[in-house]
Design a protein around this motif. Structure first.
Motif: not given
Length: 755
Positions: A497-500, A511-515, A576-580
């Motif tokens: 999972c990227s952070l820019r 994408t993450k899971w087991w949150s 969990m989905q993190f899109d932009n």
């Protein structure tokens, strides 16, 4: 001496002419001659019968045969020491048939049970400290100023005590008890070399010979000076500490039972420290083995005397016949104290502080009175609101009500030392108790994940104000987004999972899971582990960033199930989905590339709390196992009567206690040497506790048969939690590798040190 339950009618053998007493007193005290006084007898007191004498205006206490008592109380009262004020001494046998003296009746509390039932652990501790302070004050008084230099023989006190109690025992012995003879011989041949110190000694100083203030932890009067003399003060101290060393099986006499495991009562080392401080002693006290053995020998001799009076028909105690049964066990216990090592501080490791003990007591009460009875209502809530209902992911109202009650009771945020004032060791005991019920940690705002700890340790002031404070108040909840479905997350450096950074914002994609907890309607903030650096150092490529869940681009994709259960009570475990997803730069925690540093700080206490809750869950499982094994019959006998089931029960107890001790050891290490130095202990207990609880619950399911996997018992839910622990916070294999590396390092370091 005001406990009405301690009173009885004057026994036949102790009756005297009350009218004659009244006539005698009317000329010396304010006792009316017209209206008869009343006399009742105290049921306590073996050798000197004691009576409560009451007139319409005043109350007095009368003691028969008072050689020395009146004199010492008069001297102490004049010196301001807390005793009942002595009023008169009568040497005329014609009045009531024997000498007697009268003292003022002191209105206060007398505890006939040394465990002090009915008071809080905190007050129990204060009462025992007050008692030791009074004892130290007694031993600090000057015999010269008290005019008591001739009150006793002073030097060689221990030698005289051994001789006195040996003679008293022999005079009343009704049969030969070899252990008493052996004990007497040992004491006579092992007299202490420090027998020269001389102070006023009480001779029978114990908690039930004290009158405490009705509401305060303060001694108003020390009673029963029958055995007082001058001599070695350590004898008094050892006698007072004696119940700490008694085996519990010798607790036939309630006033001299065992203090082991009684919450709030300070351990001997703490009481000895108070005594030394109050007396102004700079050096350590001598070993108490001899004095403890002498104290128990004295008790055995007294018990023999009480029993002898029973045989003669003139005992004061209604239970005098029981005293004859404890003489030999007391002698054997004294021999063990005499020749063995006293339990030291090392045997009392992992005990809670007085504050921790008090909080644990309140948590247990709250669990018993409120949380456990609500389990049926919680289950019914989820039966009504299935996964298709919008209320399915909300916290049941009964739990919200319990949270308000817990917060009002001060049982809130107990996991965080800076807030609760509790150590990790203190909280470990509490976490075990809350582990007995699946939703109990949330009631006390102590539920996973450890995001509040992360923000407390690493968050900026702005982050704390925006997120930590409402989390601590219980207004919102949070989730932790670390594990990813597309990589082997057991190696956390695989996270993709990227952070820019773009201008004044960070952009998150992945994408993450087991949150866990993300489904709850109050879940407002996530801590997301992201990869953001091009550095070659594997452990400096990741960062943690705060992402509000209402930020555009954040999607709760789906709830995951654990063995078919969605864990809605915990807010579920979501993909969990993190899109932009864009967040301000101020949402980074600690700084870029600091993700693993934060993770290590977070996982130490968090893993420990999981482990202690697992111990509590295992204890609950073992309870269910035992009840089932005792209630069900198969092949002609109860289940527990089958050897395989009995052995399973025993193995479960072994595993639980081993895991508890290992977890408490890790908690102690966290408190004393810190997170980094405790890595091996934390990894060890992470493996051991997860394996243990999984095995224990599995055995309990087995003994329940088909019922064990049904919804009629909580075992299926418990097993799902237990089995998950072997993966959550790192799989067993990762921890085993870490333990091996740390063990090898320690062994090689030790070898080099020897060379």
């Amino acid at each position: 001496m005001n406990l009405l339950g301690d009173m009885e009618e004057v026994r036949e053998e102790h009756k005297f002419n009350v009218s004659q007493l009244q006539k005698y007193l009317s000329g010396k005290l304010r006792v009316p001659s017209g209206e008869l006084i009343t006399v009742r007898q105290y049921s306590s007191g073996q050798s000197n019968p004691t009576f409560l004498v009451q007139s319409p205006a005043e109350s007095f206490v009368l003691r028969k045969k008072p050689p020395g008592e009146y004199r010492v109380q008069k001297a102490l009262f004049s010196a301001g020491f807390p005793v009942a004020r002595p009023l008169l001494l009568c040497s005329d046998d014609a009045v009531i048939g024997t000498e007697f003296y009268l003292m003022e009746h002191v209105n206060g509390r007398i505890f006939r049970d040394i465990r002090l039932p009915g008071v809080s652990p905190a007050e129990r501790a204060a009462l025992y400290v007050a008692a030791v302070e009074v004892l130290a004050r007694l031993h600090s008084l000057s015999l010269h100023e008290l005019h008591l230099l001739d009150y006793g023989r002073g030097h060689a006190y221990c030698q005289r005590q051994v001789s006195t109690w040996t003679k008293q025992y022999q005079a009343s012995a009704h049969q030969d008890i070899p252990a008493m003879s052996e004990l007497s011989s040992w004491l006579g041949h092992n007299l202490p070399s420090h027998d020269d110190e001389v102070t006023l000694v009480h001779g029978d100083f114990r908690i039930d010979n004290l009158v405490f203030h009705p509401t305060e932890a303060r001694v108003l009067a020390v009673l029963d000076w029958e055995l007082s003399t001058t001599g070695q003060p350590m004898a008094d101290l050892a006698y007072f500490l004696m119940p700490h060393y008694w085996p519990q099986e010798l607790s036939l006499i309630s006033t001299m039972g065992s203090l082991r495991g009684v919450q709030g009562v300070p351990i001997p080392e703490e009481l000895t420290s108070v005594y030394r401080r109050c007396r102004g002693l700079e050096c350590d006290l001598p070993p108490l083995n001899f004095h403890l053995a002498l104290s128990v020998f004295k008790m055995a001799a007294i018990a023999q005397g009480v029993y002898a009076r029973h045989l003669l028909g003139n005992a004061s105690a209604p239970n005098a016949v029981e005293f004859g049964q404890i003489v030999e066990p007391l002698a054997k216990a004294a021999l063990q104290l005499a020749t063995g090592s006293l339990p030291g501080p090392e045997s009392r490791l992992f005990l809670q502080s007085p504050q921790g003990q008090e909080v644990l007591r309140r948590v247990k009460d709250f669990m018993r009175e409120h949380i456990l009875p609500a389990q049926k209502e919680v289950a019914e809530y989820y039966e009504r609101h299935t996964a298709a209902s919008p209320q399915h992911w909300e916290t049941p109202p009964v739990i919200e009500d319990l949270k308000v009650m817990a917060k009002g009771a001060g049982l809130w945020n107990l996991f965080l030392p800076a807030v609760s004032g509790l150590s990790q060791l203190d909280y470990a005991h509490i976490a075990e108790e809350t582990g007995r019920c699946i939703y109990a940690p949330e009631v006390f705002n102590c539920q996973a994940p450890g995001n509040m700890e992360v923000l407390h340790m690493f968050g900026s002031e702005e982050q704390k104000k925006s997120w930590l404070e409402p989390l601590l108040r219980g207004e919102i909840r949070s989730c932790f987004c670390m594990t990813e479905p597309g990589v082997a997350s057991s190696d956390a450096t695989n996270m993709e999972c990227s952070l820019r950074r773009e201008g004044e914002q960070y952009v998150v994609n992945g994408t993450k899971w087991w949150s866990s907890g993300a489904g709850n309607h109050r879940c407002s903030i996530a801590i997301v582990m992201c990869k953001n650096s091009s550095t070659d150092h594997r452990h400096q490529q990741h960062s943690m960033v705060l992402v509000p869940l209402d930020t555009p681009g954040v999607t709760r994709v789906r709830p995951l199930t654990v063995f078919g259960q969605d864990d809605a009570i915990h807010g579920g475990h979501f993909e969990m989905q993190f899109d932009n997803v864009r967040v301000p730069l101020t949402n980074i925690i600690l700084g870029e590339g600091r993700g693993f540093q934060i993770a290590q700080g977070r996982l130490g206490p968090g893993r420990l709390h999981h482990c202690m809750r697992a111990v509590g869950l295992a204890e609950r499982s073992l309870e269910l196992f035992c009840h089932r094994a005792a209630a069900r019959q198969a092949f002609g006998k109860k289940l527990y009567q089958h050897e395989a089931v009995a052995h399973q029960m025993a193995e479960m107890r072994l595993l639980i206690d081993q895991s508890r001790l290992l977890t408490l050891s890790a908690a102690h290490a966290l408190d004393t040497v810190g997170n980094r130095a405790a890595r091996k202990q934390i990894s060890m207990i992470k493996v051991a506790a997860a394996r243990m609880v999984c095995h224990v619950v599995d055995c309990t399911i087995q003994v329940h048969g088909g019922a064990g996997v049904s919804g009629d018992f909580p075992l299926a839910q418990m097993y799902a939690y237990a089995r998950t622990l072997r993966i959550a916070d790192g799989p067993d294999e990762v921890h085993l590798s870490s333990i091996a590396q740390l063990e090898l390092r320690d062994q090689l370091r030790t070898t080099r040190a020897r060379l």
